[in-house]
Design a protein around this motif. Structure first.
Motif, mmCIF file in Angstrom:
data_model
loop_
_atom_site.group_PDB
_atom_site.id
_atom_site.type_symbol
_atom_site.label_atom_id
_atom_site.label_comp_id
_atom_site.label_asym_id
_atom_site.label_seq_id
_atom_site.Cartn_x
_atom_site.Cartn_y
_atom_site.Cartn_z
ATOM 1 N N THR A 5 41.763 37.554 48.534
ATOM 2 C CA THR A 5 42.469 37.197 47.302
ATOM 3 C C THR A 5 42.997 35.770 47.390
ATOM 4 O OG1 THR A 5 43.079 39.517 46.972
ATOM 5 C CG2 THR A 5 44.374 37.865 45.781
ATOM 6 N N ALA A 6 43.564 35.410 48.532
ATOM 7 C CA ALA A 6 44.072 34.051 48.725
ATOM 8 C C ALA A 6 42.928 33.035 48.638
ATOM 9 C CB ALA A 6 44.805 33.936 50.056
ATOM 10 N N PHE A 7 41.774 33.374 49.196
ATOM 11 C CA PHE A 7 40.593 32.502 49.103
ATOM 12 C C PHE A 7 40.214 32.285 47.641
ATOM 13 C CE2 PHE A 7 36.019 32.019 48.688
ATOM 14 C CZ PHE A 7 35.709 31.032 49.616
ATOM 15 N N GLU A 8 40.164 33.369 46.874
ATOM 16 C CA GLU A 8 39.792 33.268 45.451
ATOM 17 C C GLU A 8 40.835 32.474 44.666
ATOM 18 O OE1 GLU A 8 37.286 37.462 45.401
ATOM 19 O OE2 GLU A 8 39.454 37.482 45.104
ATOM 20 N N GLN A 9 42.114 32.655 44.983
ATOM 21 C CA GLN A 9 43.163 31.887 44.314
ATOM 22 C C GLN A 9 43.019 30.404 44.665
ATOM 23 O OE1 GLN A 9 47.123 33.527 44.305
ATOM 24 N NE2 GLN A 9 48.075 31.534 44.065
ATOM 25 N N GLY A 10 42.694 30.103 45.904
ATOM 26 C CA GLY A 10 42.466 28.718 46.301
ATOM 27 C C GLY A 10 41.296 28.101 45.556
ATOM 28 N N MET A 11 40.221 28.865 45.397
ATOM 29 C CA MET A 11 39.083 28.374 44.610
ATOM 30 C C MET A 11 39.518 28.033 43.188
ATOM 31 S SD MET A 11 35.762 30.794 45.347
ATOM 32 C CE MET A 11 34.887 29.971 44.021
ATOM 33 N N ALA A 12 40.304 28.905 42.597
ATOM 34 C CA ALA A 12 40.765 28.694 41.220
ATOM 35 C C ALA A 12 41.614 27.432 41.115
ATOM 36 C CB ALA A 12 41.548 29.910 40.729
ATOM 37 N N TRP A 13 42.491 27.223 42.096
ATOM 38 C CA TRP A 13 43.349 26.041 42.053
ATOM 39 C C TRP A 13 42.514 24.762 42.136
ATOM 40 C CZ3 TRP A 13 44.742 21.786 44.907
ATOM 41 C CH2 TRP A 13 45.879 21.127 44.449
ATOM 42 N N VAL A 14 41.532 24.745 43.032
ATOM 43 C CA VAL A 14 40.674 23.576 43.181
ATOM 44 C C VAL A 14 39.906 23.308 41.882
ATOM 45 C CG1 VAL A 14 38.600 22.714 44.371
ATOM 46 C CG2 VAL A 14 40.479 23.702 45.687
ATOM 47 N N GLN A 15 39.543 24.381 41.190
ATOM 48 C CA GLN A 15 38.804 24.249 39.931
ATOM 49 C C GLN A 15 39.730 24.055 38.731
ATOM 50 O OE1 GLN A 15 36.161 27.660 39.790
ATOM 51 N NE2 GLN A 15 35.249 27.135 41.749
ATOM 52 N N VAL A 51 34.339 33.854 40.012
ATOM 53 C CA VAL A 51 35.529 32.992 40.032
ATOM 54 C C VAL A 51 35.174 31.665 39.366
ATOM 55 C CG1 VAL A 51 37.132 31.674 41.479
ATOM 56 C CG2 VAL A 51 36.608 34.034 42.067
ATOM 57 N N THR A 52 34.022 31.114 39.719
ATOM 58 C CA THR A 52 33.590 29.831 39.165
ATOM 59 C C THR A 52 33.422 29.899 37.650
ATOM 60 O OG1 THR A 52 32.517 29.231 41.241
ATOM 61 C CG2 THR A 52 31.769 28.072 39.266
ATOM 62 N N ASN A 53 32.904 31.003 37.147
ATOM 63 C CA ASN A 53 32.658 31.154 35.709
ATOM 64 C C ASN A 53 33.882 31.596 34.918
ATOM 65 O OD1 ASN A 53 29.972 30.367 35.963
ATOM 66 N ND2 ASN A 53 29.308 32.456 36.425
ATOM 67 N N ALA A 54 34.932 32.026 35.608
ATOM 68 C CA ALA A 54 36.145 32.490 34.928
ATOM 69 C C ALA A 54 36.939 31.306 34.379
ATOM 70 C CB ALA A 54 37.018 33.284 35.900
ATOM 71 N N ASP A 55 37.734 31.600 33.364
ATOM 72 C CA ASP A 55 38.667 30.614 32.817
ATOM 73 C C ASP A 55 40.039 30.726 33.472
ATOM 74 O OD1 ASP A 55 36.861 29.628 30.694
ATOM 75 O OD2 ASP A 55 37.094 31.673 29.925
ATOM 76 N N ILE A 56 40.370 31.938 33.925
ATOM 77 C CA ILE A 56 41.686 32.269 34.473
ATOM 78 C C ILE A 56 41.476 33.190 35.665
ATOM 79 C CG2 ILE A 56 43.863 33.499 34.011
ATOM 80 C CD1 ILE A 56 43.318 32.904 30.996
ATOM 81 N N VAL A 57 42.310 33.048 36.684
ATOM 82 C CA VAL A 57 42.303 34.009 37.786
ATOM 83 C C VAL A 57 43.647 34.727 37.796
ATOM 84 C CG1 VAL A 57 42.298 34.273 40.301
ATOM 85 C CG2 VAL A 57 40.587 32.836 39.191
ATOM 86 N N LEU A 58 43.566 36.042 37.806
ATOM 87 C CA LEU A 58 44.742 36.907 37.947
ATOM 88 C C LEU A 58 44.715 37.418 39.379
ATOM 89 C CD1 LEU A 58 47.108 38.681 37.136
ATOM 90 C CD2 LEU A 58 45.499 40.197 35.970
ATOM 91 N N SER A 59 45.716 37.028 40.154
ATOM 92 C CA SER A 59 45.730 37.262 41.587
ATOM 93 C C SER A 59 46.814 38.282 41.946
ATOM 94 C CB SER A 59 46.002 35.915 42.276
ATOM 95 O OG SER A 59 46.009 36.027 43.665
ATOM 96 N N GLN A 109 37.644 34.339 29.917
ATOM 97 C CA GLN A 109 37.127 35.227 30.952
ATOM 98 C C GLN A 109 38.127 35.220 32.096
ATOM 99 O OE1 GLN A 109 34.490 37.286 31.190
ATOM 100 N NE2 GLN A 109 34.882 37.812 33.304
ATOM 101 N N ILE A 110 38.607 36.391 32.495
ATOM 102 C CA ILE A 110 39.589 36.526 33.569
ATOM 103 C C ILE A 110 38.908 37.126 34.791
ATOM 104 C CG2 ILE A 110 41.739 37.653 34.282
ATOM 105 C CD1 ILE A 110 42.426 37.769 31.233
ATOM 106 N N TYR A 111 39.176 36.556 35.936
ATOM 107 C CA TYR A 111 38.732 37.117 37.210
ATOM 108 C C TYR A 111 39.935 37.807 37.840
ATOM 109 C CZ TYR A 111 36.738 37.627 41.857
ATOM 110 O OH TYR A 111 36.267 38.153 43.048
ATOM 111 N N LEU A 112 39.801 39.080 38.156
ATOM 112 C CA LEU A 112 40.886 39.871 38.723
ATOM 113 C C LEU A 112 40.737 39.927 40.242
ATOM 114 C CD1 LEU A 112 43.290 41.728 38.651
ATOM 115 C CD2 LEU A 112 41.795 43.583 37.886
ATOM 116 N N ALA A 113 41.479 39.085 40.933
ATOM 117 C CA ALA A 113 41.455 39.030 42.392
ATOM 118 C C ALA A 113 42.528 39.951 42.941
ATOM 119 C CB ALA A 113 41.703 37.594 42.864
ATOM 120 N N GLY A 114 42.177 40.765 43.909
ATOM 121 C CA GLY A 114 43.181 41.636 44.509
ATOM 122 C C GLY A 114 42.551 42.630 45.458
#
Length: 146
Positions: A86-96, A65-73, A3-8
């Protein structure tokens, strides 16, 4: 199957066009089975840009974002910087500890917090058609930092 989350950002015609091109690239990629694009999920039962609308959209995006496997930023925004959401969502992904694929078509200088947290750095939306989202091979950042 990931599952990909598309941040942008999608606040201008240029940004909407870019997100749509990324969506088309993901649709064409044989390693992509599902993705969530917030651009397609802004409607709520509340009037747009009200506090209840914002709370619902925020919670929906955070859950995805939490349920995604990958974030595309997509970090192309304005003033040669990334969109704060977008930066917030990328930060969430990194922490996870999720793989983060970054697209910077305009190739402007990148904040070190974004460059150091990414898994793969891509500069053309069309290249997303061939990227292996199952293996998420590393593609190091190349470019100017700030």
């Amino acid at each position: 199957m990931s599952q990909i989350y598309l941040a942008g950002p999608f606040f201008s015609d240029e940004q909407i066009d870019r997100v749509k091109r990324v969506e088309l690239a993901l649709d064409a990629n044989p390693t992509v089975t599902d993705y969530y694009s917030p651009r397609q999920h802004q409607k709520t039962d509340n009037p747009e840009f009200t506090s209840p609308w914002a709370a619902e959209v925020f919670q929906r995006d955070v859950n995805n974002v939490t349920n995604a496997d990958i974030v595309l930023s997509i970090i192309d925004y304005r003033d040669e910087d990334a969109d704060s959401g977008t930066a917030f969502e990328q930060g969430m992904a990194w922490v996870q500890k999720k793989p983060i694929i970054v697209l910077n078509e305009r190739q402007f200088p990148v904040n070190l917090m974004l460059s150091e947290s990414l898994t793969a750095y891509i500069t053309k939306a069309d290249d997303l058609m061939m990227y292996d989202f199952n293996e998420t091979p590393p593609l190091p950042f190349t470019g100017e930092l700030f």
